[in-house]
Design a protein around this motif. Structure first.
Motif, mmCIF file in Angstrom:
data_model
loop_
_atom_site.group_PDB
_atom_site.id
_atom_site.type_symbol
_atom_site.label_atom_id
_atom_site.label_comp_id
_atom_site.label_asym_id
_atom_site.label_seq_id
_atom_site.Cartn_x
_atom_site.Cartn_y
_atom_site.Cartn_z
ATOM 1 N N GLU B 107 0.830 -1.210 0.000
ATOM 2 C CA GLU B 107 0.000 0.000 0.000
ATOM 3 C C GLU B 107 0.864 1.260 0.000
ATOM 4 O O GLU B 107 0.508 2.277 -0.592
ATOM 5 N N ASN B 108 2.039 1.185 0.679
ATOM 6 C CA ASN B 108 2.963 2.305 0.658
ATOM 7 C C ASN B 108 3.436 2.591 -0.763
ATOM 8 O O ASN B 108 3.568 3.752 -1.158
ATOM 9 N N LEU B 109 3.695 1.511 -1.520
ATOM 10 C CA LEU B 109 4.155 1.688 -2.902
ATOM 11 C C LEU B 109 3.036 2.230 -3.797
ATOM 12 O O LEU B 109 3.279 3.030 -4.691
ATOM 13 N N LEU B 110 1.807 1.775 -3.543
ATOM 14 C CA LEU B 110 0.688 2.150 -4.415
ATOM 15 C C LEU B 110 0.246 3.598 -4.179
ATOM 16 O O LEU B 110 -0.219 4.267 -5.095
ATOM 17 N N LEU B 111 0.399 4.075 -2.933
ATOM 18 C CA LEU B 111 -0.181 5.378 -2.569
ATOM 19 C C LEU B 111 0.235 6.516 -3.519
ATOM 20 O O LEU B 111 -0.631 7.193 -4.072
ATOM 21 N N PRO B 112 1.546 6.740 -3.748
ATOM 22 C CA PRO B 112 1.878 7.843 -4.666
ATOM 23 C C PRO B 112 1.433 7.579 -6.100
ATOM 24 O O PRO B 112 1.034 8.505 -6.804
ATOM 25 N N LEU B 113 1.480 6.322 -6.521
ATOM 26 C CA LEU B 113 1.093 6.010 -7.903
ATOM 27 C C LEU B 113 -0.385 6.314 -8.132
ATOM 28 O O LEU B 113 -0.766 6.883 -9.153
ATOM 29 N N HIS B 140 7.436 -9.839 1.070
ATOM 30 C CA HIS B 140 7.184 -8.983 2.238
ATOM 31 C C HIS B 140 6.143 -7.907 1.950
ATOM 32 O O HIS B 140 5.852 -7.091 2.820
ATOM 33 N N ALA B 141 5.592 -7.911 0.746
ATOM 34 C CA ALA B 141 4.731 -6.802 0.315
ATOM 35 C C ALA B 141 3.474 -6.671 1.163
ATOM 36 O O ALA B 141 2.929 -5.582 1.309
ATOM 37 N N HIS B 142 3.007 -7.770 1.738
ATOM 38 C CA HIS B 142 1.763 -7.728 2.511
ATOM 39 C C HIS B 142 2.004 -7.272 3.951
ATOM 40 O O HIS B 142 1.071 -7.139 4.722
ATOM 41 N N LYS B 143 3.275 -7.047 4.341
ATOM 42 C CA LYS B 143 3.573 -6.745 5.749
ATOM 43 C C LYS B 143 3.497 -5.246 6.031
ATOM 44 O O LYS B 143 3.783 -4.420 5.158
ATOM 45 N N ARG B 144 3.163 -4.945 7.281
ATOM 46 C CA ARG B 144 3.243 -3.556 7.738
ATOM 47 C C ARG B 144 4.698 -3.237 8.079
ATOM 48 O O ARG B 144 5.466 -4.143 8.405
ATOM 49 N N PRO B 145 5.075 -1.934 8.037
ATOM 50 C CA PRO B 145 6.466 -1.567 8.310
ATOM 51 C C PRO B 145 7.018 -2.166 9.605
ATOM 52 O O PRO B 145 8.186 -2.552 9.658
ATOM 53 N N ALA B 146 6.172 -2.274 10.646
ATOM 54 C CA ALA B 146 6.671 -2.792 11.925
ATOM 55 C C ALA B 146 7.142 -4.237 11.819
ATOM 56 O O ALA B 146 7.928 -4.702 12.643
ATOM 57 N N GLU B 147 6.659 -4.958 10.792
ATOM 58 C CA GLU B 147 7.052 -6.360 10.641
ATOM 59 C C GLU B 147 8.272 -6.514 9.734
ATOM 60 O O GLU B 147 8.728 -7.633 9.498
ATOM 61 N N LEU B 148 8.779 -5.397 9.204
ATOM 62 C CA LEU B 148 9.925 -5.451 8.303
ATOM 63 C C LEU B 148 11.196 -5.091 9.051
ATOM 64 O O LEU B 148 11.164 -4.352 10.035
ATOM 65 N N SER B 149 12.340 -5.614 8.571
ATOM 66 C CA SER B 149 13.624 -5.209 9.143
ATOM 67 C C SER B 149 13.941 -3.793 8.664
ATOM 68 O O SER B 149 13.339 -3.297 7.711
ATOM 69 N N GLY B 150 14.905 -3.159 9.342
ATOM 70 C CA GLY B 150 15.287 -1.802 8.957
ATOM 71 C C GLY B 150 15.736 -1.724 7.518
ATOM 72 O O GLY B 150 15.392 -0.788 6.790
ATOM 73 N N GLY B 151 16.496 -2.738 7.080
ATOM 74 C CA GLY B 151 16.983 -2.754 5.702
ATOM 75 C C GLY B 151 15.849 -2.910 4.709
ATOM 76 O O GLY B 151 15.820 -2.249 3.669
ATOM 77 N N GLN B 152 14.898 -3.801 5.044
ATOM 78 C CA GLN B 152 13.738 -3.986 4.157
ATOM 79 C C GLN B 152 12.930 -2.705 4.069
ATOM 80 O O GLN B 152 12.463 -2.306 2.998
ATOM 81 N N LYS B 153 12.754 -2.031 5.221
ATOM 82 C CA LYS B 153 11.991 -0.775 5.223
ATOM 83 C C LYS B 153 12.637 0.237 4.288
ATOM 84 O O LYS B 153 11.948 0.881 3.480
ATOM 85 N N GLN B 154 13.973 0.399 4.391
ATOM 86 C CA GLN B 154 14.640 1.395 3.549
ATOM 87 C C GLN B 154 14.575 1.006 2.082
ATOM 88 O O GLN B 154 14.438 1.861 1.204
ATOM 89 N N ARG B 155 14.629 -0.311 1.799
ATOM 90 C CA ARG B 155 14.583 -0.718 0.395
ATOM 91 C C ARG B 155 13.188 -0.492 -0.185
ATOM 92 O O ARG B 155 13.048 -0.102 -1.335
ATOM 93 N N ILE B 156 12.157 -0.722 0.645
ATOM 94 C CA ILE B 156 10.794 -0.403 0.190
ATOM 95 C C ILE B 156 10.674 1.108 -0.035
ATOM 96 O O ILE B 156 10.066 1.562 -1.011
ATOM 97 N N ALA B 157 11.271 1.894 0.874
ATOM 98 C CA ALA B 157 11.201 3.356 0.738
ATOM 99 C C ALA B 157 11.873 3.807 -0.555
ATOM 100 O O ALA B 157 11.373 4.689 -1.258
ATOM 101 N N ILE B 158 13.008 3.180 -0.885
ATOM 102 C CA ILE B 158 13.697 3.535 -2.134
ATOM 103 C C ILE B 158 12.833 3.127 -3.330
ATOM 104 O O ILE B 158 12.681 3.888 -4.290
#
Lengths: 245, 253
Positions: B107-113, B140-158
């Motif tokens: 959903e984070n990825l879809l929001l700006p699109l 990991h796409a179905h997970k909320r940020p709290a369930e992701l590692s710090g590295g996964q969070k930053q990679r999703i953000a990128i």
């Protein structure tokens, strides 16, 4: 132990304690006299339901507008909202109702006491809602707003898509408490002769001289509204629950 | 890209205790900078020197008090409306808390699109699927940020910044809040994107990484670029004694 058994147990112990207390009072119960007025209780209860639900919606609107005013960034707008919140929260509802209805509503030609009552109750509760909402909005980290701006959201989109969904979760418990208060505060509308549950219970008491038999159903009538409200709030809280990153 | 910054000034209110302010502090002091035709510019320098302030202006998040910025000869807009349009053409990733915690990674990825770039939900899903798989984030796409590692969070953000097909990415210390083992996966992703021709402006303290990906480096200290130019020159024989001192403390041989 399942939760419902725990609730039942506690309720039974509490009921036993109350029963003991009542058994020590020398009191002539006269339920039949009050039972004759059951339609009057029902009518009053329905008015309380209608007035509470209306004020619940309107106070949410009033609170939202006041909360946005409180963080508008415009010092005049902020001052206006601040004065409103502090005046309302710092004075008794009783006084607000009397002055609001007999002075202000009369001056502006608002004669319908039900409309005036809902508005006054909403203004009262809205002041508390405003502070709850403001706290919720302020608790959203600056970085979230920045992230919204970075992807090109407009301020309105940022509020709707980023800030509000997170703030709702934060304010739910406090809002639920405020709404329960609102339902009970509606009992004061009896002072401007709105024929809600409390006024009817007072009248039944006056007719029958059966004080406890009039006021115990009164308490039950409010619980029938406030308990479902609390349950709804808990369910919503559960639905909006997620871990913070 | 070609970046020209001229006499950039930025001031912030100076805190005077008790929530009051006393005058202002100058964070950028007539900062000027001109790059050649490059792919990646890395901003380095001591903390509080003005790197992040400069990056926020370049990314269109803050308006400078004075001065000009131009990418490829195109000056940045000077009003919030114009800057918002500009921000929609670039991507920005912060040190932490980029993702919206109430939404899943998808959903984070879809929001700006969906909400900024006008794609349909289906169209947006189709667009993010390949990048998610490429960077091994699909599971990991179905997970909320709290369930992701710090590295996964930053990679999703990128990825979120990337899937809108921006002209360039601005990264503000994207690995500073991460554990060492998670830093590598984020840096690897950036290096990979850079290798395929993505343009970056990057603030980092990872000097070895800066040396690897930068075409040019700007050393920002005391609100100015005291030393800038090609990466080889910067690490080879820096003229500025402050840069030599900085490199001596940050570059572990």
């Amino acid at each position: 132990m399942p939760r419902w058994i725990a609730h039942l147990l506690v309720a039974m112990v509490f009921a036993a304690a109350v029963a003991v207390a009542f058994s020590r009072v020398d009191y002539d119960w006269n339920w039949p006299a009050v039972w004759g007025y059951r339609r009057k209780f029902l009518q009053g209860w329905l008015v309380t339901v209608a007035v509470s639900l209306s004020a619940l919606v309107v106070s949410g609107l009033v609170g939202s507008v006041a909360a946005l005013m409180l963080r508008s960034g415009n010092s005049l707008v902020e001052a206006a909202a601040r004065v409103y919140v502090e005046l309302i929260r710092g004075t008794p509802l009783l006084v607000q109702l009397l002055i609001g209805f007999y002075v202000v509503a009369t001056a502006v030609g608002l004669e319908n006491r039900y409309v005036a009552g809902v508005l006054l109750l909403s203004l009262f509760s809205g002041a508390y809602m405003a502070e709850i909402f403001r706290g919720g909005l302020d608790a959203i980290p600056r970085a979230q707003i920045d992230s919204g701006r970075a992807i090109g959201l407009t301020p309105w989109q940022s509020l709707r898509l980023v800030v509000l969904p997170q703030a709702v979760r934060l304010v739910l418990p406090a809002v639920a408490g405020q709404l329960v208060s609102l339902v009970k505060d509606s009992s004061l509308l009896s002072v401007i002769a709105i024929s809600e549950l409390t006024l009817n219970a007072q009248e039944v008491n006056a007719f029958t001289y059966s004080t406890l038999e009039s006021y115990l159903p009164l308490a039950a009538g409010y619980l029938m509204l406030t308990l479902p409200l609390s349950a709804l709030a808990r369910w919503l809280e559960h639905r909006f629950r997620y871990e913070i990153a | 890209m070609n970046l020209v910054v001229t006499d950039l000034v930025q001031r912030f209110p100076a805190p005077a205790g008790g929530g009051r302010t006393a005058g202002s502090v100058t964070v950028l002091d007539r900062l000027s900078l001109a790059t050649g035709e490059i792919g990646t510019l890395v901003l380095v320098g001591p903390s509080g020197g003005g790197k992040s302030t400069l990056l926020r202006i370049l990314a269109g998040l803050d308006m400078p008090a004075a001065g000009d910025v131009a990418f490829d000869g195109e000056p940045l807009p000077r009003d919030e409306e114009g800057l918002r349009c500009y921000r929609r053409t670039v991507g920005t990733v912060f040190q932490a808390y980029n993702l919206f915690p109430h939404l899943t990674a998808m959903e984070n990825l879809l929001l700006p699109l969906v909400h900024v770039h006008g794609l349909t939900e289906a169209g947006a899903r189709a667009r993010v699927q390949a990048p998610l798989e490429r960077f091994r984030l699909a599971e990991h796409a179905h997970k909320r940020p709290a369930e992701l590692s710090g590295g996964q969070k930053q990679r999703i953000a990128i990825l979120r910044a990337l899937v809108v097909q921006p002209r360039r990415l601005f990264l503000d210390e994207p690995t500073s809040a991460l554990d060492p083992e998670m830093r590598a996966e984020v840096l690897e992703m950036i290096a990979e994107l850079r290798a395929e021709g993505r343009q970056f402006v990057l603030v980092t303290h990872e000097m070895a990484f800066a040396r690897r990906v930068a075409d040019e480096i700007a050393f920002v200290a005391d609100g100015r670029v005291t030393c800038g130019g090609s990466t080889e020159a910067f690490f080879g024989r820096p003229a500025d004694p402050r840069v030599r001192a900085f490199l001596a403390t940050t570059l572990v041989p």
